[in-house]
Design a protein around this motif. Sequence first.
Motif, PDB file in Angstrom:
ATOM      1  N   ASP A  98      20.162 -16.903  27.146  1.00 51.64           N
ATOM      2  CA  ASP A  98      20.631 -16.265  25.909  1.00 51.64           C
ATOM      3  C   ASP A  98      22.127 -15.966  25.924  1.00 51.64           C
ATOM      4  OD1 ASP A  98      18.209 -16.318  24.680  1.00 51.64           O
ATOM      5  OD2 ASP A  98      17.630 -14.289  25.242  1.00 51.64           O
ATOM      6  N   VAL A  99      22.827 -16.364  26.974  1.00 51.12           N
ATOM      7  CA  VAL A  99      24.256 -16.089  27.078  1.00 51.12           C
ATOM      8  C   VAL A  99      25.031 -17.208  26.370  1.00 51.12           C
ATOM      9  CG1 VAL A  99      26.204 -15.770  28.641  1.00 51.12           C
ATOM     10  CG2 VAL A  99      23.954 -14.833  29.233  1.00 51.12           C
ATOM     11  N   LEU A 100      25.991 -16.826  25.537  1.00 46.11           N
ATOM     12  CA  LEU A 100      26.815 -17.786  24.806  1.00 46.11           C
ATOM     13  C   LEU A 100      28.134 -17.998  25.546  1.00 46.11           C
ATOM     14  CD1 LEU A 100      27.529 -19.483  22.293  1.00 46.11           C
ATOM     15  CD2 LEU A 100      28.367 -17.362  21.234  1.00 46.11           C
ATOM     16  N   TYR A 101      28.434 -19.264  25.858  1.00 41.30           N
ATOM     17  CA  TYR A 101      29.706 -19.638  26.466  1.00 41.30           C
ATOM     18  C   TYR A 101      30.615 -20.232  25.393  1.00 41.30           C
ATOM     19  CZ  TYR A 101      28.124 -19.196  31.351  1.00 41.30           C
ATOM     20  OH  TYR A 101      27.705 -18.732  32.564  1.00 41.30           O
ATOM     21  N   VAL A 102      31.870 -19.802  25.371  1.00 42.13           N
ATOM     22  CA  VAL A 102      32.873 -20.363  24.469  1.00 42.13           C
ATOM     23  C   VAL A 102      33.935 -21.029  25.337  1.00 42.13           C
ATOM     24  CG1 VAL A 102      34.548 -19.908  22.657  1.00 42.13           C
ATOM     25  CG2 VAL A 102      32.425 -18.571  22.760  1.00 42.13           C
ATOM     26  N   ASN A 103      34.002 -22.367  25.260  1.00 38.60           N
ATOM     27  CA  ASN A 103      34.856 -23.122  26.173  1.00 38.60           C
ATOM     28  C   ASN A 103      36.112 -23.685  25.535  1.00 38.60           C
ATOM     29  OD1 ASN A 103      33.857 -23.186  28.906  1.00 38.60           O
ATOM     30  ND2 ASN A 103      32.022 -24.169  28.093  1.00 38.60           N
ATOM     31  N   LEU A 104      35.980 -24.275  24.354  1.00 38.26           N
ATOM     32  CA  LEU A 104      37.123 -24.891  23.684  1.00 38.26           C
ATOM     33  C   LEU A 104      37.486 -24.068  22.464  1.00 38.26           C
ATOM     34  CD1 LEU A 104      36.166 -28.684  23.768  1.00 38.26           C
ATOM     35  CD2 LEU A 104      37.446 -27.361  25.458  1.00 38.26           C
ATOM     36  N   PHE A 105      38.771 -23.866  22.264  1.00 33.30           N
ATOM     37  CA  PHE A 105      39.228 -23.020  21.159  1.00 33.30           C
ATOM     38  C   PHE A 105      39.570 -23.911  19.958  1.00 33.30           C
ATOM     39  CE2 PHE A 105      40.686 -20.608  25.093  1.00 33.30           C
ATOM     40  CZ  PHE A 105      39.461 -19.959  25.203  1.00 33.30           C
ATOM     41  N   ILE A 106      38.520 -24.482  19.406  1.00 36.67           N
ATOM     42  CA  ILE A 106      38.614 -25.364  18.250  1.00 36.67           C
ATOM     43  C   ILE A 106      37.942 -24.666  17.079  1.00 36.67           C
ATOM     44  CG2 ILE A 106      37.845 -27.563  17.270  1.00 36.67           C
ATOM     45  CD1 ILE A 106      38.083 -28.786  20.034  1.00 36.67           C
ATOM     46  N   PRO A 107      38.638 -24.478  15.952  1.00 39.04           N
ATOM     47  CA  PRO A 107      38.037 -23.770  14.813  1.00 39.04           C
ATOM     48  C   PRO A 107      36.705 -24.404  14.413  1.00 39.04           C
ATOM     49  CG  PRO A 107      40.384 -24.058  14.457  1.00 39.04           C
ATOM     50  CD  PRO A 107      40.044 -24.847  15.686  1.00 39.04           C
ATOM     51  N   SER A 108      35.641 -23.592  14.451  1.00 39.55           N
ATOM     52  CA  SER A 108      34.299 -24.138  14.273  1.00 39.55           C
ATOM     53  C   SER A 108      33.318 -23.030  13.949  1.00 39.55           C
ATOM     54  CB  SER A 108      33.846 -24.854  15.557  1.00 39.55           C
ATOM     55  OG  SER A 108      33.978 -23.976  16.678  1.00 39.55           O
ATOM     56  N   LYS A 109      32.139 -23.455  13.531  1.00 35.07           N
ATOM     57  CA  LYS A 109      31.064 -22.521  13.219  1.00 35.07           C
ATOM     58  C   LYS A 109      29.807 -22.938  13.976  1.00 35.07           C
ATOM     59  CE  LYS A 109      28.404 -20.458   9.411  1.00 35.07           C
ATOM     60  NZ  LYS A 109      28.174 -20.445   7.942  1.00 35.07           N
ATOM     61  N   LEU A 110      29.119 -21.956  14.530  1.00 30.94           N
ATOM     62  CA  LEU A 110      27.873 -22.163  15.262  1.00 30.94           C
ATOM     63  C   LEU A 110      26.723 -21.494  14.525  1.00 30.94           C
ATOM     64  CD1 LEU A 110      26.070 -22.763  17.823  1.00 30.94           C
ATOM     65  CD2 LEU A 110      26.912 -20.564  18.726  1.00 30.94           C
ATOM     66  N   GLU A 111      25.625 -22.225  14.356  1.00 29.32           N
ATOM     67  CA  GLU A 111      24.370 -21.652  13.867  1.00 29.32           C
ATOM     68  C   GLU A 111      23.338 -21.823  14.972  1.00 29.32           C
ATOM     69  OE1 GLU A 111      23.484 -23.789  10.323  1.00 29.32           O
ATOM     70  OE2 GLU A 111      25.133 -22.912   9.177  1.00 29.32           O
ATOM     71  N   TRP A 112      23.007 -20.711  15.649  1.00 31.25           N
ATOM     72  CA  TRP A 112      22.102 -20.748  16.794  1.00 31.25           C
ATOM     73  C   TRP A 112      20.773 -20.141  16.362  1.00 31.25           C
ATOM     74  CZ3 TRP A 112      23.456 -18.185  22.174  1.00 31.25           C
ATOM     75  CH2 TRP A 112      22.489 -18.564  23.120  1.00 31.25           C
ATOM     76  N   GLU A 113      19.908 -21.004  15.891  1.00 32.72           N
ATOM     77  CA  GLU A 113      18.645 -20.550  15.307  1.00 32.72           C
ATOM     78  C   GLU A 113      17.775 -19.821  16.318  1.00 32.72           C
ATOM     79  OE1 GLU A 113      14.628 -22.591  13.391  1.00 32.72           O
ATOM     80  OE2 GLU A 113      16.514 -23.706  13.400  1.00 32.72           O
ATOM     81  N   GLU A 114      17.687 -20.353  17.524  1.00 31.74           N
ATOM     82  CA  GLU A 114      16.811 -19.756  18.533  1.00 31.74           C
ATOM     83  C   GLU A 114      17.237 -18.332  18.880  1.00 31.74           C
ATOM     84  OE1 GLU A 114      15.021 -20.913  22.951  1.00 31.74           O
ATOM     85  OE2 GLU A 114      16.242 -22.342  21.830  1.00 31.74           O
ATOM     86  N   LYS A 115      18.526 -18.102  18.933  1.00 34.33           N
ATOM     87  CA  LYS A 115      19.055 -16.770  19.217  1.00 34.33           C
ATOM     88  C   LYS A 115      19.123 -15.921  17.947  1.00 34.33           C
ATOM     89  CE  LYS A 115      21.346 -13.589  21.642  1.00 34.33           C
ATOM     90  NZ  LYS A 115      20.676 -12.730  22.619  1.00 34.33           N
ATOM     91  N   GLY A 116      19.169 -16.590  16.796  1.00 36.31           N
ATOM     92  CA  GLY A 116      19.223 -15.870  15.527  1.00 36.31           C
ATOM     93  C   GLY A 116      20.599 -15.353  15.170  1.00 36.31           C
TER      94      GLY A 116
END
Length: 756
Positions: free
Chosen positions: A589-607
Motif C-alpha cells: 500500500d506504499v506509494l513511491y514517486v520516482n520521476l517528477f513528470i506532471p501526471s495524474k494517478l488513479e489508484w483504484e485498489e488503494k482508493g
Amino acid sequence: MKNKLTDREIVEYDKKNLYLGNLNTVEFDLKLPLTGEYGSSITWESNHEGLLKPDGTVRRPAFGMGNRTVELTATFAHGEVSEKKVYEVTILQEKKELRIRKIYTVHKQVKVKEDFYLPESIPVETEDGDTIMRSVSWEGGRRQCLSDVGETSIKGTVEGALQQAEALVDAVEVLETAHRDKTPRLQSLAAPNQKSRVFLESGSVFYDAQERMHQVLLTTDDDQMLYNFREAAGLDTKDAPQMIGWDAPDSQLRGHTTGHYLSALALCYHATADDKILEKARYMVGELKKCQDAFAASGNTKYGFLSGYSEEQFDLLEVYTVYPTIWAPYYTLHKILAGLLDCWRFAGLKEALEIADKIGDWTYNRLARLTKEQRDKMWSMYIAGEIGGINESLAALYEETGKADHLAAARMFDNEKLFLPMEMQVDALSGLHANQHIPQIIGAMKIFEVTGEKNYYDIARYFWDAVTKGHIYAIGGTGEAEMFHPVKEIGRRLTKSSAESCASYNMLKLTQQLYQYEPDVKMMDYYERTVLNHTVASTDKAVTGANTYFMPLAPGSSKEFDDENSCCHGTGLESQSKYIDSIYYREDDVLYVNLFIPSKLEWEEKGICAELQTEMKNPGKVSLAVWPMEAKAMGDTVIRVRRPSWNADEYHVFVNGKPSLTYAEEDGYIQITLEAGGEKQQIDIEFSCNFHIEATPDCPDIVSVFYGPYILAALSEEEEMMELPDEEKLSGMEWVPFCCVDKESYHLYFKKNERR
C-alpha cells in the motif's frame, strides 16, 4: 502504374525508394545499383575514393585514423530529368592488433557422465588495459564429458596469446540450479496488470512529445504498414504505398517497423485511452491474422510462420549466409512478436496472443532440430545472426501460455559470449555492438522472472552496473558508432555517432525490470537522467514521428531526425508513450514517486487519486496532491518520494502548507505519512537546485553543465570545443535545456577553464 509516370515522377520515386542499408557503421562493400526500381539510371560519385569507390568497394581506415564519413552522391536520370541525392557513409576503422597479457580462468560445474559445452569465447585483458572476448580452442573440443566426480583442468588456445587458457570443471553427482524469489518487491502503477491508471498532464515537454506521436499514429496508413506482409503472403496490398528505408521491398529487414508500430499503438492506447488508436491496433492484428492464415494455406511455409518475407532468410541463416545477403531474420521476428504481445497486454487483443502463440511454436519447431553448435554459430554471425530480444518475447509468451516449448525456445538464444563474462563479473563489453546485446540481457531478466533462476538475474544485474558505471555519456546514452568501447572512455569519443537511441530505449527497459526487484534509488537516478536528457530530446518537435538515430555530441553538432524506418525510428514510435512507466510504483500500500513528470494517478485498489506537478524552470519544487477517489475518507497513506542525486544540499518538506516535522529519509527516499481523512492533502518538497558540472571519467578537463536534472546546451555552430567560464559566471550565460533544442547547433561538453 510505372508506365503512366512522368520522367520527374520516376526520378522522385527512385530517389525516395532506393535503400542502401545501414550506412552508419559500414565495414563491408556496398551494393550500388545502376538502375532504379522505376527505371531511372543511377551513377555514383564519392568524395573520397580512397575509402569508398563509385562501384561500392570499401577500404576501411587503418586503426588509429578513426572512423571516417564519406559523401556518396547518386545521380538519378530519366529522360530529360536528372537529380542528385547525397548519402553520408560512415566507414569504421580497422580493428587494432591485440597483445594479450591475461586470460581469465573459466569455472564451470557440470553433471558427471553427461555431455557439457565449454565456452567458444573467454574474456582476456590486453596490454593496453582493455578487456574483450576472444575465441578459444579447447583440448578435446567444446563438447566434453567427465566420467569421474571432482575438478578437472582443461587447457585451451586463445588466438594471439602465448599463454594457455584454462577451464576448471567441477563434475558433481547432482547439479543444482540456484534460485531466488521471483516475486517483484515493487510494481509500476502504470503496468497493465494493476488496478490503476497514469496519465500525463498537459504543459510539459513529455506531454507534448506524447501528443505529437499520438497524432502521428492516428494518421499513419495501416495498409502501408501491412504492405510487406500481404505481399509476402500473396494477398491484395489494397493499392497501399510501399514501405521505405529499412522496410523497403528490397530491404532484408522489412517487417520490423510494423512490429514497432503494433507496440506503439498498444502503448499509446494505454497512455491516452483513445479508442481510435485501439481500433487501429485491432485492424492491424486482424489483418496480420489473415496473413498468417494465408502463409499456412500456401503450403510453402511451416505452421505458425508470419513475416514480411518468406522463410528463405531463415533457411540461409542455417547455412551461415552472411550479411548483407540476409539481415537479422530473428531480430525482425522479435519486433513482430513483441508488437503482438504488447497488443495483448496493453490493449487486451486476445487474437494478438493467438498469433504470437503460433509464432512461438514455429520458432521452437525450427530451432529444436538444430544442434547447440549450429545455433551458437548462427548467433555469433555479424548482423545476420542478430536476434534482438526474441528471448524476452518467448519467455513472456511462456508466461502467458504456460507452454514449455516457448521457454525452451527462449533458452536456445542464450548468448554465452555475452552471458559468460557477466557471470564472471568481468566487463568485457568493449568491441560489442551495444544495442545488439542490451535486448538479450532484457531477455535474460525475463527468463529469471518466469523461472526464478538466479543466474539470469545476476547476469542482468552485473550488466546494468557495468554499462551505467563505465559506458554512459552525460545524457544517459551509451555506445559510439553503435559499439561499446573500453571502460570509461567517454571524453575521447564525443562524435556525431554517439548514443544510439535504441540503446537508451532498451537500457530504460532493463532498469525498470531490475528496479522492481531491487528498488535502488540509483536506478531511478539513471532512469531520470536518460528520459529527461536523451529520450524526450530525441524526438522531432514537428509532428513527423521522426527520431534521432545517434545523438551527436561533437562540438557544434545538430540533431538529425530519421523517419526512414530505421531501428531507432521504430523504438522512437514507442518511447513517446512510455513516460508514464516509472513515475509511480507501489510496495503493497506504499506509494513511491520516482520521476517528477506532471501526471495524474488513479489508484483504484488503494482508493486514491494523486496529481504531481513540477516545472522545468524550477525542477526543485515538487508538488503532490492526494485525495480519495470517491466521496469517502481515505486511510493512512504512506508516500516515499525519491531524493534525486542532483539535490546535493538541503531540502524542505511541507504538508498541507506547513513544515513537516514527521517525515523520515531512508534508502534515498523521503517517507511521508498522510493521515486518514476525506479532504485533498498536499505535499510540497523544495529541493535545492543549482548549476553543477560533471567531468568525463577519462578526461577530467572535459565537462558538462547541469541545472538540477537537465543537461544544458550552449547554442553555437563553432566546431572547436568551447571553454567553460568561471563558476560564478555560469548562471550569467544563456543556456537551453537540451530536451528543448530542436535543429540548432549545440555544445554539451566544454573544456574546463584552467583557472577553475
